[in-house]
Structure formats: structure tokens, C-alpha cells
Scaffold this active site. Structure first.
Site, PDB file in Angstrom:
ATOM      1  N   GLY A 186       0.686  -1.118  -0.066  1.00 50.83           N
ATOM      2  CA  GLY A 186      -0.259   0.180   0.103  1.00 50.83           C
ATOM      3  C   GLY A 186       1.083   0.959  -0.164  1.00 50.83           C
ATOM      4  O   GLY A 186       0.385   1.767  -0.475  1.00 50.83           O
ATOM      5  N   ASP A 187       2.297   1.086   0.165  1.00 54.37           N
ATOM      6  CA  ASP A 187       2.684   2.535  -0.005  1.00 54.37           C
ATOM      7  C   ASP A 187       3.862   2.079  -0.662  1.00 54.37           C
ATOM      8  O   ASP A 187       3.937   2.679  -1.742  1.00 54.37           O
ATOM      9  CB  ASP A 187       3.735   2.092   1.345  1.00 54.37           C
ATOM     10  CG  ASP A 187       3.393   2.525   2.196  1.00 54.37           C
ATOM     11  OD1 ASP A 187       2.733   3.798   2.575  1.00 54.37           O
ATOM     12  OD2 ASP A 187       3.732   1.761   3.596  1.00 54.37           O
ATOM     13  N   ILE A 188       4.105   0.648  -0.882  1.00 50.62           N
ATOM     14  CA  ILE A 188       5.297   0.909  -2.335  1.00 50.62           C
ATOM     15  C   ILE A 188       4.321   0.707  -3.914  1.00 50.62           C
ATOM     16  O   ILE A 188       4.672   1.693  -5.091  1.00 50.62           O
ATOM     17  CB  ILE A 188       6.331  -1.020  -2.528  1.00 50.62           C
ATOM     18  CG1 ILE A 188       6.323  -0.717  -1.387  1.00 50.62           C
ATOM     19  CG2 ILE A 188       6.583  -1.217  -3.382  1.00 50.62           C
ATOM     20  CD1 ILE A 188       7.687  -1.967  -0.706  1.00 50.62           C
TER      21      ILE A 188
END
Length: 408
Positions: A186-188
Site C-alpha cells: 500500500g506504500d510501495i
């Protein structure tokens, strides 16, 4: 720091992002040769002290050892960057940021909506100083400039984006309520799209002479990442459950047990299925009406998958790979130790070693997956110490250490 290499060596980016999503995206750009100037507050990016820690700190007894500047979380995604300390709460700091932007192709930040505007260094102010600049923002739910979300003011982290996008809901055992992924996707993934958006906008700015604002919402990015959930519901109204070890629309397409772990097998095509059946000694399944093609196999998962699992469970991972490798799409479920010993990883330079500051030894970090023949990209420098390049950056760009007209 050795000379920067890679196809983006002519781009300079002011990186005001912290934590994971933004720095991952700018890290991709730095790996591709961009001059990424990491702007950090006086205390540094908070991720500097996140574990795993280097030996000289990891061996201390304190739960929060003072002065940690080089935790693995930070070091992995901030290599190839330069660091300068700028306090945006001070007028001199804001003036320095605006001066840097005059010499840059792009600036990126991942603060809450309105923070940069309230500081007096938002997009419109920066654009007035450099009309060609690209301004990229990464936020949980986007920026009102590109579409006002009812959640615009909400903070967000990886787990929030995974959950709201439905990804966590279709991940995990098929009889459970869903799980987050083992990595911070969800960040990458939003960070990866940030990098793509920035390169695209800089390309247009150089052709047109006009920069622009763009943003990536973590929620939006993960909806795109989780397209299978959207398309299944959009086509048929089907709400996908947690998928377990197998695919809801393809068969065989999943992970099967072995004596010493698990192996992924994807025997979708007619030739793949025939080869798999022959390897299992089950040629009868090639023309069986319950398994003769991908469509009926998907409808008869309860028949097909136990047969494959019975065969794989009697063999080691290597024996399965020896039987299918190169003929049927397959691969072992690797541990970290397996990956470090994989000849592919060695051949493709996907594990790189960097020397930490001080008396610490070399450590391993992941390499750059983008390989260019004409403009090869390298890891030219470990992640920077806090403010390590501040004086060099100001001197190089002809910016005075004490701005004559501080921004307010």
C-alpha cells in the site's frame, strides 16, 4: 559518491517525502540516475531509526538508542540520494527550499493536505518561482487540486490503503476474513506510480516549457493495483472472497504443498496442462471432461487441485522444479535464504552490498530491477547521513547559506 549513472542523470528532484511511499518512489528515480536532494527536518526522516538497526545500535540495551541515523528501513530506499537539513518552520528554511526549486525539475512531498500551503511553500508559490517545475504530491486520499475527496484530511498508512482498496479482503485463507500482504504494498505501489507520474510530467514540461501539479492517492493507486476485485464485481456483481492459495478464475494457478515447502504452478495453456498431466502420470486428465480446458478446470477446482496436491506433496520442491521447470510455469516458494543463494539473483545483481558508516560491516540491500544496456543504473552511494551533503548542495547551486530575503 561515485558519478551518477542511468537514463535520468539530467534530472534534479527536491524530495520532501518521508517514511516509505514517497521515498520508495524517489528512490527508484535516484537509482535511475536522478539527482535526488532529500530535504529533511532538523530531526531527520523519522524512518532513520526504524529497525533493522546496524550492529553498533542493535547491540545496545536501549529500546530507542539515541542517534540512530542508518536503520535498514531508511537505508534500503534512500540510497543514491543526497541529504540537506531544512527547517520549513523557519523563514530561512522556506527561502532555501524556494531557492532549491529554482534549480530543479521537480519537487515531491507527502504531507497532509494543506501543510505546504500553510507553510507558504505550496505549489502555486513554487510555480511562481519556477514555472517549469513539476510538483508531485502523494497523499492517502489525494489533493483537492485534482479532485476533492470526503477523506482528504484523513491520514493514511499502508494498512489503510490495503484495507480500503479491498486488497486485504481478498488476501489470505479462503475461509477467513482477509489479511494484509506480507510487504507494505500500500506504500510501495503508490510510490512507484509517483515515480512514473513525475517522469511523465517532466517529459511534458521539457517539451512545452510548462510544469504542472500532479498527485497520487494511496487509495486510488491500490484500487488500480487491485483491478481484479473491481472487474469481477463490475462484470458480474461477484464479490471475491479471500483467495487462499489459488486463483478464482484460473486453474491450476496457485501454490501447492511439497515435502519441504510449497511450489507455485500455473498450468493454464493446453500444452502446459498436457505436460503437467504427463509429469504426474495422469494422462487421463488431459481429455477428462472435468479438466480438459481452463474453463472447466476452474469450475471443477475441488476435483483438479487435490490431484495436483497429492502429486506435489510426495516430492521435494527441487524434484517438482526438475520435472516442470522450463516447460510449465512454476517456481519454489522461496525463503530469504533461498533468495540469497539463487543464481538468478546473483546473475542479475539483485542483492547489493553497501558499507555502512563507522565500524559497521557491509550490509545487503535489494538491487535495482530496471536494467538498461546503454545507460546502466547503479547503486553509487549508500543512503546519506542526516544533512551530509547540505553544504555541498548549496555551494554547487550558488545558494547562500544565509538567504538575503527570507520567505515568510
Amino acid at each position: 559518491m561515485s558519478e551518477r549513472s542511468g537514463p535520468l542523470a539530467d534530472i534534479r528532484i527536491i524530495d520532501c517525502t518521508m517514511a516509505l511511499a514517497g521515498p520508495f518512489g524517489t528512490g527508484l528515480l535516484a537509482d535511475l540516475g536522478a539527482d535526488v536532494i532529500k530535504v529533511e527536518p532538523p530531526g531527520g526522516d523519522p524512518s532513520r531509526s526504524v529497525a533493522p538497526l546496524p550492529p553498533d545500535y542493535a547491540n545496545t540495551k536501549s529500546d530507542t538508542p539515541a542517534g540512530v541515523d542508518y536503520g535498514g528501513y531508511f537505508a534500503s530506499i534512500n540510497r543514491n540520494k543526497r541529504s540537506i537539513v531544512i527547517d520549513l518552520k523557519e523563514a530561512d528554511g522556506r527561502a532555501h527550499l524556494l531557492d532549491l526549486c529554482e534549480h530543479a525539475d521537480a519537487i515531491v512531498e507527502n504531507m497532509r493536505v494543506g501543510v505546504m500551503d500553510r507553510l507558504g511553500v505550496g505549489y502555486e508559490v513554487i510555480r511562481a518561482r519556477n514555472p517549469n517545475i513539476v510538483y508531485g504530491a502523494l497523499r492517502g486520499f489525494g489533493d483537492p487540486r485534482t479532485g476533492t475527496s470526503p477523506y482528504a484530511e484523513w491520514p493514511a498508512f499502508d494498512i489503510v490503503a490495503q484495507s480500503m482498496s479491498g486488497l486485504a479482503g481478498i488476501t489470505g485463507p479462503s475461509d477467513d476474513g482477509g489479511y494484509p500482504c506480507g510487504v507494505s504494498v500500500g506504500d510501495i505501489y503508490p510510490g512507484t506510480l509517483l515515480a512514473l507520474g513525475l517522469v511523465s510530467a517532466v517529459h511534458r514540461a521539457r517539451a512545452s516549457g510548462e510544469g504542472q501539479f500532479f498527485d497520487v492517492a494511496m487509495y486510488d493507486a491500490m484500487l488500480a493495483f487491485n483491478e481484479t476485485l473491481i472487474v469481477n464485481y463490475g462484470y458480474t456483481g461477484t464479490q471475491l472472497p479471500p483467495r487462499g492459495r489459488h486463483h478464482p478464475n484460473l486453474a491450476p494457478f496457485g501454490v501447492f504443498p511439497a515435502k519441504d515447502g510449497q511450489v507455485a504452478i500455473a498450468g493454464l495453456g493446453a500444452h502446459h496442462w498436457k505436460t503437467l498431466c504427463e509429469a504426474m502420470g495422469r494422462e487421463d486428465l488431459i481429455d477428462d471432461k472435468r479438466s480438459a480446458n481452463a474453463y472447466v478446470r476452474c469450475r471443477n477446482l475441488a476435483f483438479v487441485e487435490p490431484i495436483i496436491a497429492e502429486w506435489t506433496s510426495g516430492l521435494t520442491k527441487q524434484a517438482i522444479i526438475d520435472a516442470l521447470g522450463g516447460k510449465v510455469p512454476c517456481g519454489p516458494m522461496n525463503t530469504a535464504e533461498d533468495i540469497f543463494n539463487d543464481p538468478h539473483v546473483e546473475a542479475r545483481s539483485m542483492i547489493r552490498r553497501v558499507k555502512l558508516p563507522g565500524d559497521n560491516p557491509e550490509v545487503a540491500i535489494v538491487g535495482n530491477p530496471l536494467k538498461f544496456q546503454g545507460t546502466p543504473s547503479e547503486i553509487n552511494q549508500r543512503a546519506p547521513l542526516l544533512g551530509e551533503h547540505g553544504e555541498d548542495i548549496l555551494n554547487e547551486l550558488g545558494i547562500a547559506a544565509e538567504p538575503a530575503n527570507p520567505a515568510t
